[in-house]
Write a protein that holds these residues in place. Structure first.
Motif, mmCIF file in Angstrom:
data_model
loop_
_atom_site.group_PDB
_atom_site.id
_atom_site.type_symbol
_atom_site.label_atom_id
_atom_site.label_comp_id
_atom_site.label_asym_id
_atom_site.label_seq_id
_atom_site.Cartn_x
_atom_site.Cartn_y
_atom_site.Cartn_z
ATOM 1 N N ALA A 94 0.835 -1.204 0.000
ATOM 2 C CA ALA A 94 0.000 0.000 0.000
ATOM 3 C C ALA A 94 0.870 1.254 0.000
ATOM 4 N N GLU A 95 1.929 1.238 0.810
ATOM 5 C CA GLU A 95 2.847 2.381 0.843
ATOM 6 C C GLU A 95 3.621 2.486 -0.474
ATOM 7 N N TRP A 96 4.046 1.345 -0.988
ATOM 8 C CA TRP A 96 4.850 1.348 -2.222
ATOM 9 C C TRP A 96 4.091 1.992 -3.380
ATOM 10 N N GLN A 97 2.841 1.585 -3.579
ATOM 11 C CA GLN A 97 2.111 2.092 -4.737
ATOM 12 C C GLN A 97 1.874 3.588 -4.633
ATOM 13 N N ALA A 98 1.583 4.055 -3.438
ATOM 14 C CA ALA A 98 1.345 5.491 -3.267
ATOM 15 C C ALA A 98 2.627 6.288 -3.495
ATOM 16 N N MET A 99 3.708 5.902 -2.813
ATOM 17 C CA MET A 99 4.948 6.667 -2.899
ATOM 18 C C MET A 99 5.568 6.589 -4.294
ATOM 19 N N THR A 100 5.483 5.421 -4.927
ATOM 20 C CA THR A 100 6.058 5.274 -6.268
ATOM 21 C C THR A 100 5.319 6.151 -7.271
ATOM 22 N N LEU A 101 4.003 6.148 -7.214
ATOM 23 C CA LEU A 101 3.242 6.980 -8.150
ATOM 24 C C LEU A 101 3.420 8.462 -7.859
ATOM 25 N N TYR A 102 3.570 8.838 -6.597
ATOM 26 C CA TYR A 102 3.870 10.242 -6.279
ATOM 27 C C TYR A 102 5.150 10.676 -6.990
ATOM 28 N N LYS A 103 6.176 9.857 -6.894
ATOM 29 C CA LYS A 103 7.471 10.227 -7.478
ATOM 30 C C LYS A 103 7.407 10.244 -9.003
ATOM 31 N N LEU A 104 6.731 9.267 -9.589
ATOM 32 C CA LEU A 104 6.647 9.202 -11.046
ATOM 33 C C LEU A 104 5.841 10.363 -11.617
ATOM 34 N N THR A 105 4.763 10.750 -10.937
ATOM 35 C CA THR A 105 3.982 11.879 -11.435
ATOM 36 C C THR A 105 4.716 13.199 -11.222
ATOM 37 N N ASP A 106 5.539 13.288 -10.179
ATOM 38 C CA ASP A 106 6.409 14.467 -10.025
ATOM 39 C C ASP A 106 7.388 14.554 -11.198
ATOM 40 N N ALA A 107 7.956 13.407 -11.581
ATOM 41 C CA ALA A 107 8.868 13.384 -12.725
ATOM 42 C C ALA A 107 8.128 13.787 -14.003
ATOM 43 N N MET A 108 6.915 13.287 -14.166
ATOM 44 C CA MET A 108 6.135 13.610 -15.354
ATOM 45 C C MET A 108 5.814 15.102 -15.415
ATOM 46 N N ALA A 109 5.533 15.709 -14.265
ATOM 47 C CA ALA A 109 5.239 17.144 -14.238
ATOM 48 C C ALA A 109 6.435 17.953 -14.729
ATOM 49 N N HIS A 110 7.638 17.549 -14.308
ATOM 50 C CA HIS A 110 8.839 18.240 -14.782
ATOM 51 C C HIS A 110 9.032 18.027 -16.283
ATOM 52 N N LEU A 111 8.758 16.818 -16.766
ATOM 53 C CA LEU A 111 8.922 16.544 -18.191
ATOM 54 C C LEU A 111 7.948 17.374 -19.021
ATOM 55 N N HIS A 112 6.691 17.460 -18.592
ATOM 56 C CA HIS A 112 5.709 18.255 -19.318
ATOM 57 C C HIS A 112 6.079 19.739 -19.293
ATOM 58 N N LEU A 113 6.573 20.211 -18.162
ATOM 59 C CA LEU A 113 6.991 21.608 -18.066
ATOM 60 C C LEU A 113 8.171 21.886 -18.988
ATOM 61 N N LEU A 114 9.108 20.953 -19.048
ATOM 62 C CA LEU A 114 10.271 21.098 -19.923
ATOM 63 C C LEU A 114 9.844 21.130 -21.391
ATOM 64 N N ILE A 115 9.027 20.188 -21.802
ATOM 65 C CA ILE A 115 8.571 20.135 -23.192
ATOM 66 C C ILE A 115 7.784 21.396 -23.547
ATOM 67 N N GLY A 116 6.889 21.788 -22.655
ATOM 68 C CA GLY A 116 6.074 22.961 -22.918
ATOM 69 C C GLY A 116 6.890 24.235 -23.018
ATOM 70 N N THR A 117 7.895 24.387 -22.167
ATOM 71 C CA THR A 117 8.701 25.601 -22.173
ATOM 72 C C THR A 117 9.560 25.695 -23.426
ATOM 73 N N ILE A 118 10.146 24.571 -23.847
ATOM 74 C CA ILE A 118 10.902 24.578 -25.108
ATOM 75 C C ILE A 118 9.969 24.914 -26.270
ATOM 76 N N SER A 119 8.801 24.310 -26.293
ATOM 77 C CA SER A 119 7.853 24.546 -27.390
ATOM 78 C C SER A 119 7.393 26.001 -27.416
ATOM 79 N N ALA A 120 7.139 26.565 -26.236
ATOM 80 C CA ALA A 120 6.713 27.965 -26.175
ATOM 81 C C ALA A 120 7.842 28.901 -26.613
ATOM 82 N N TYR A 121 9.068 28.559 -26.274
ATOM 83 C CA TYR A 121 10.216 29.349 -26.736
ATOM 84 C C TYR A 121 10.273 29.332 -28.263
ATOM 85 N N LEU A 122 10.115 28.154 -28.863
ATOM 86 C CA LEU A 122 10.143 28.042 -30.317
ATOM 87 C C LEU A 122 8.968 28.785 -30.945
ATOM 88 N N ARG A 123 7.812 28.697 -30.313
ATOM 89 C CA ARG A 123 6.639 29.451 -30.789
ATOM 90 C C ARG A 123 6.952 30.940 -30.850
#
Length: 244
Positions: A94-123
């Motif tokens: 129960a702890e593993w699934q919660a903590m693992t998904l917290y970390k993975l979604t934090d990583a995904m948030a950074h990835l989306h922010l990175l992609i979006g910022t590069i794309s907006a710069y190019l725009r």
């Protein structure tokens, strides 16, 4: 006469040379363009009217963009490390699934922010939507626009030294720090990560020139890490060794 498949392959290679995308992505783009042609949307989808890759061929890569990638890659790698580490010591599922998904979604948030910022710069540099769709591997302009969140606009403003579009938040400050290599930014950690990734995933020693593009100090660091990794591997017991 060329077969349909051969003509499509040739078109994909021409697109690959034009955009710099992978052959597979170019082939998929050709397929999508022809699908839109059949739907009567040829002009809107396949005719670029703004800046494309040729405009930027002789331009150096903006330093702030490489610093942006370094910062967020470091953060993403850190969250992936946390996610992997959870599986080593969490005995409660129960702890593993919660903590693992917290970390993975934090990583995904950074990835989306990175992609979006590069794309907006190019725009903002005038890159045509046609090419942004190709680079982001999406079919519709709305899918490109979805990356341009308020957080992205704030982050880009900080990165480029502009006032925040609204009341400044944390990502405007982070963007400013990335550009100045201070505060939230940690260049030494970023370089350590880069060295570790080269040591893990570089093609050396199969390609003896794999690290020639790196600065000498970074080359030395990568080669030292590779030596340590090899030494550690050579001391590990072989399978079955030490079994009673």
């Amino acid at each position: 006469m060329q077969s349909y498949n051969q003509a499509r392959a040739n078109a994909a290679r021409r697109r690959q040379a034009e955009t710099g995308e992978s052959y597979a992505a170019a082939l998929e783009a050709i397929r999508l363009d022809r699908l839109h042609e059949r739907e009567g949307a040829t002009e809107a989808v396949s005719t670029p009217v703004g800046r494309g890759p040729d405009y930027f061929h002789n331009e150096p890569v903006p330093v702030v963009l490489t610093q942006l990638v370094q910062y967020h890659s470091h953060r993403i790698a850190k969250y992936l490390y946390f996610a992997m580490d959870e599986g080593r010591w969490r005995s409660d599922f129960a702890e593993w699934q919660a903590m693992t998904l917290y970390k993975l979604t934090d990583a995904m948030a950074h990835l989306h922010l990175l992609i979006g910022t590069i794309s907006a710069y190019l725009r903002d540099e005038g890159v045509e939507q046609y090419f942004l769709r190709r680079y982001l591997q999406v079919n519709e302009d709305q899918q490109v626009e979805a990356y341009f969140t308020p957080r992205v606009e704030e982050h880009l403003a900080g990165l480029t030294g502009r006032p925040a579009p609204e009341a400044p938040g944390i990502w405007h400050s982070v963007g400013s720090d990335i550009a100045s290599q201070t505060g939230w930014s940690n260049p030494e950690r970023h370089e350590a990560l880069e060295a570790a990734l080269h040591a893990l995933y570089g093609t050396y020693p199969d390609d003896s020139q794999a690290f020639d593009h790196l600065p000498p100090a970074l080359q030395d660091r990568v080669l030292a890490l590779i030596a340590i990794m090899r030494a550690g591997a050579s001391t590990e017991p072989s399978q079955g060794e030490g079994a009673e």
